[in-house]
Design an enzyme around this catalytic site. Sequence first.
Site, PDB file in Angstrom:
ATOM      1  N   GLY A   8       0.841  -1.202   0.000  1.00 21.37           N
ATOM      2  CA  GLY A   8       0.000   0.000   0.000  1.00 21.37           C
ATOM      3  C   GLY A   8       0.875   1.252   0.000  1.00 21.37           C
ATOM      4  O   GLY A   8       0.536   2.276   0.589  1.00 21.37           O
ATOM      5  N   SER A 112      -5.114  -0.808  13.723  1.00 19.26           N
ATOM      6  CA  SER A 112      -5.875   0.413  13.984  1.00 19.26           C
ATOM      7  C   SER A 112      -6.373   0.376  15.419  1.00 19.26           C
ATOM      8  O   SER A 112      -6.599  -0.716  15.982  1.00 19.26           O
ATOM      9  CB  SER A 112      -7.072   0.470  13.031  1.00 19.26           C
ATOM     10  OG  SER A 112      -7.996   1.438  13.463  1.00 19.26           O
ATOM     11  N   TYR A 125     -13.897  -4.106   9.403  1.00 18.12           N
ATOM     12  CA  TYR A 125     -12.546  -3.521   9.495  1.00 18.12           C
ATOM     13  C   TYR A 125     -11.939  -3.828  10.859  1.00 18.12           C
ATOM     14  O   TYR A 125     -10.786  -4.255  10.962  1.00 18.12           O
ATOM     15  CB  TYR A 125     -12.668  -2.015   9.271  1.00 18.12           C
ATOM     16  CG  TYR A 125     -11.379  -1.229   9.323  1.00 18.12           C
ATOM     17  CD1 TYR A 125     -10.473  -1.262   8.264  1.00 18.12           C
ATOM     18  CD2 TYR A 125     -11.079  -0.413  10.421  1.00 18.12           C
ATOM     19  CE1 TYR A 125      -9.306  -0.506   8.297  1.00 18.12           C
ATOM     20  CE2 TYR A 125      -9.919   0.347  10.460  1.00 18.12           C
ATOM     21  CZ  TYR A 125      -9.036   0.297   9.400  1.00 18.12           C
ATOM     22  OH  TYR A 125      -7.879   1.039   9.425  1.00 18.12           O
ATOM     23  N   ALA A 126     -12.741  -3.635  11.929  1.00 20.65           N
ATOM     24  CA  ALA A 126     -12.231  -3.868  13.282  1.00 20.65           C
ATOM     25  C   ALA A 126     -11.872  -5.336  13.487  1.00 20.65           C
ATOM     26  O   ALA A 126     -10.862  -5.654  14.125  1.00 20.65           O
ATOM     27  CB  ALA A 126     -13.270  -3.428  14.313  1.00 20.65           C
ATOM     28  N   ALA A 128     -10.868  -7.489  11.227  1.00 21.28           N
ATOM     29  CA  ALA A 128      -9.626  -7.783  10.506  1.00 21.28           C
ATOM     30  C   ALA A 128      -8.423  -7.177  11.219  1.00 21.28           C
ATOM     31  O   ALA A 128      -7.385  -7.819  11.372  1.00 21.28           O
ATOM     32  CB  ALA A 128      -9.721  -7.239   9.079  1.00 21.28           C
TER      33      ALA A 128
HETATM   34  N1  LIG Z   1      -5.989   6.943   8.123  1.00 18.47           N
HETATM   35  C1  LIG Z   1      -6.257   6.544   9.341  1.00 18.47           C
HETATM   36  O1  LIG Z   1      -6.853   7.270  10.150  1.00 18.47           O
HETATM   37  C2  LIG Z   1      -5.829   5.186   9.800  1.00 18.47           C
HETATM   38  C3  LIG Z   1      -6.012   4.873  11.145  1.00 18.47           C
HETATM   39  C4  LIG Z   1      -5.625   3.634  11.602  1.00 18.47           C
HETATM   40  C5  LIG Z   1      -5.054   2.727  10.745  1.00 18.47           C
HETATM   41  N2  LIG Z   1      -4.891   3.037   9.434  1.00 18.47           N
HETATM   42  C6  LIG Z   1      -4.279   2.046   8.571  1.00 18.47           C
HETATM   43  O2  LIG Z   1      -3.103   2.602   8.020  1.00 18.47           O
HETATM   44  C7  LIG Z   1      -2.815   1.972   6.766  1.00 18.47           C
HETATM   45  C8  LIG Z   1      -2.552   3.041   5.727  1.00 18.47           C
HETATM   46  O3  LIG Z   1      -3.754   3.764   5.500  1.00 18.47           O
HETATM   47  P1  LIG Z   1      -3.783   5.268   5.001  1.00 18.47           P
HETATM   48  O4  LIG Z   1      -4.391   6.057   6.074  1.00 18.47           O
HETATM   49  O5  LIG Z   1      -2.452   5.648   4.446  1.00 18.47           O
HETATM   50  O6  LIG Z   1      -4.878   5.166   3.863  1.00 18.47           O
HETATM   51  P2  LIG Z   1      -4.722   5.195   2.269  1.00 18.47           P
HETATM   52  O7  LIG Z   1      -4.082   6.451   1.859  1.00 18.47           O
HETATM   53  O8  LIG Z   1      -6.061   4.850   1.746  1.00 18.47           O
HETATM   54  O9  LIG Z   1      -3.679   4.006   2.011  1.00 18.47           O
HETATM   55  C9  LIG Z   1      -4.055   2.661   1.937  1.00 18.47           C
HETATM   56  C10 LIG Z   1      -3.397   2.097   0.715  1.00 18.47           C
HETATM   57  O10 LIG Z   1      -3.675   0.691   0.630  1.00 18.47           O
HETATM   58  C11 LIG Z   1      -3.873   0.404  -0.743  1.00 18.47           C
HETATM   59  N3  LIG Z   1      -4.628  -0.819  -0.962  1.00 18.47           N
HETATM   60  C12 LIG Z   1      -5.960  -1.039  -0.819  1.00 18.47           C
HETATM   61  N4  LIG Z   1      -6.264  -2.282  -1.195  1.00 18.47           N
HETATM   62  C13 LIG Z   1      -5.105  -2.860  -1.597  1.00 18.47           C
HETATM   63  C14 LIG Z   1      -4.770  -4.119  -2.111  1.00 18.47           C
HETATM   64  N5  LIG Z   1      -5.696  -5.063  -2.328  1.00 18.47           N
HETATM   65  N6  LIG Z   1      -3.478  -4.382  -2.400  1.00 18.47           N
HETATM   66  C15 LIG Z   1      -2.531  -3.443  -2.217  1.00 18.47           C
HETATM   67  N7  LIG Z   1      -2.776  -2.227  -1.760  1.00 18.47           N
HETATM   68  C16 LIG Z   1      -4.064  -1.935  -1.448  1.00 18.47           C
HETATM   69  C17 LIG Z   1      -4.634   1.601  -1.272  1.00 18.47           C
HETATM   70  O11 LIG Z   1      -4.520   1.680  -2.681  1.00 18.47           O
HETATM   71  P3  LIG Z   1      -5.790   2.183  -3.563  1.00 18.47           P
HETATM   72  O12 LIG Z   1      -6.238   3.453  -2.914  1.00 18.47           O
HETATM   73  O13 LIG Z   1      -5.201   2.337  -4.908  1.00 18.47           O
HETATM   74  O14 LIG Z   1      -6.803   1.077  -3.458  1.00 18.47           O
HETATM   75  C18 LIG Z   1      -3.928   2.754  -0.566  1.00 18.47           C
HETATM   76  O15 LIG Z   1      -2.873   3.263  -1.324  1.00 18.47           O
HETATM   77  C19 LIG Z   1      -4.014   1.088   6.462  1.00 18.47           C
HETATM   78  O16 LIG Z   1      -3.725  -0.242   6.812  1.00 18.47           O
HETATM   79  C20 LIG Z   1      -5.096   1.629   7.368  1.00 18.47           C
HETATM   80  O17 LIG Z   1      -6.068   0.668   7.667  1.00 18.47           O
HETATM   81  C21 LIG Z   1      -5.265   4.258   8.947  1.00 18.47           C
END
Ligand SMILES: NC(=O)c1ccc[n+]([C@@H]2O[C@H](COP(=O)([O-])OP(=O)(O)OC[C@H]3O[C@@H](n4cnc5c(N)ncnc54)[C@H](OP(=O)(O)O)[C@@H]3O)[C@@H](O)[C@H]2O)c1
Length: 218
Positions: A8, A112, A125-126, A128
């Site tokens: 990601g 998360s 989501y929770a 997973a």
């Molecule tokens: N943002 C928050 O508040 C928050 C809080 C707690 C935890 N997290 C966790 O932090 C991590 C990063 O999230 P982020 O906030 O940076 O969000 P993000 O910008 O949406 O990044 C998530 C990335 O994962 C990619 N992805 C989705 N499905 C995929 C797949 N099948 N194979 C490979 N890549 C895939 C997405 O690509 P596409 O967009 O091209 O699908 C996106 O680039 C995630 O695991 C998220 O659950 C985020």
Amino acid sequence: MHHIVITGGHGGLGQALHQAFRDTGDQVRALGHAELDVTDPASVAALLEKAPAPDLLVCNAGFTDDRLLARLDAASFSRQVDVNLHGAFRCARAVVKGMIKRRSGHLVFISSRSALHPPAGQAAYASAKAALIGFSHSLARELGPWNIRSNVILPGFLETPMTAALPPDRRQEILDQHCLSRFNTPAEAARFLVYLQHHLPHTSGQVFQLDSRIHPIS
Ligand SMILES: NC(=O)c1ccc[n+]([C@@H]2O[C@H](COP(=O)([O-])OP(=O)(O)OC[C@H]3O[C@@H](n4cnc5c(N)ncnc54)[C@H](OP(=O)(O)O)[C@@H]3O)[C@@H](O)[C@H]2O)c1
């Protein structure tokens, strides 16, 4: 110089991780979704299994589709579990043999706070993200004898594409739960991972929450 792989890698946190490790002098492969689809075994085999095992794999790819249970169909549930949990399993499994052979490595799973204190509407989501904690703890025990670490990060609410569509009142509600009245940032979370990788070599089997929330969401 460490060799780092980030799944990601083109997302908000993924890009911050890429930058932070590159600034440290590490060699980074930040794999975007188009390059590595963690739900596709062939993609994982081609990009991870056939390459030399990294010193650190960050399982960062994530996807959420918030819905109340009555509106949560099986396809949405499965998709969220597939990306967030099975995806991490596939990627970790693809690199572990190389790490065992080398007798070193580090797996980091981006979970998360929802794993521990899930709000309404995040059942899939929770689930997973919570399972990732058990997964990581088991791996920490299993792989410790080979000098392979496994840790979980709860990065805090980050202003990234994942949270961009959140209504302002919900965003404010989340902000109000923070003792410091401010959110963590992807850059700060990334700096923590750099520290964990380079300066805490004896730390494994842990869960790190990086924001200032204490109490469960009311
Ligand atoms: N943002 C928050 O508040 C928050 C809080 C707690 C935890 N997290 C966790 O932090 C991590 C990063 O999230 P982020 O906030 O940076 O969000 P993000 O910008 O949406 O990044 C998530 C990335 O994962 C990619 N992805 C989705 N499905 C995929 C797949 N099948 N194979 C490979 N890549 C895939 C997405 O690509 P596409 O967009 O091209 O699908 C996106 O680039 C995630 O695991 C998220 O659950 C985020």
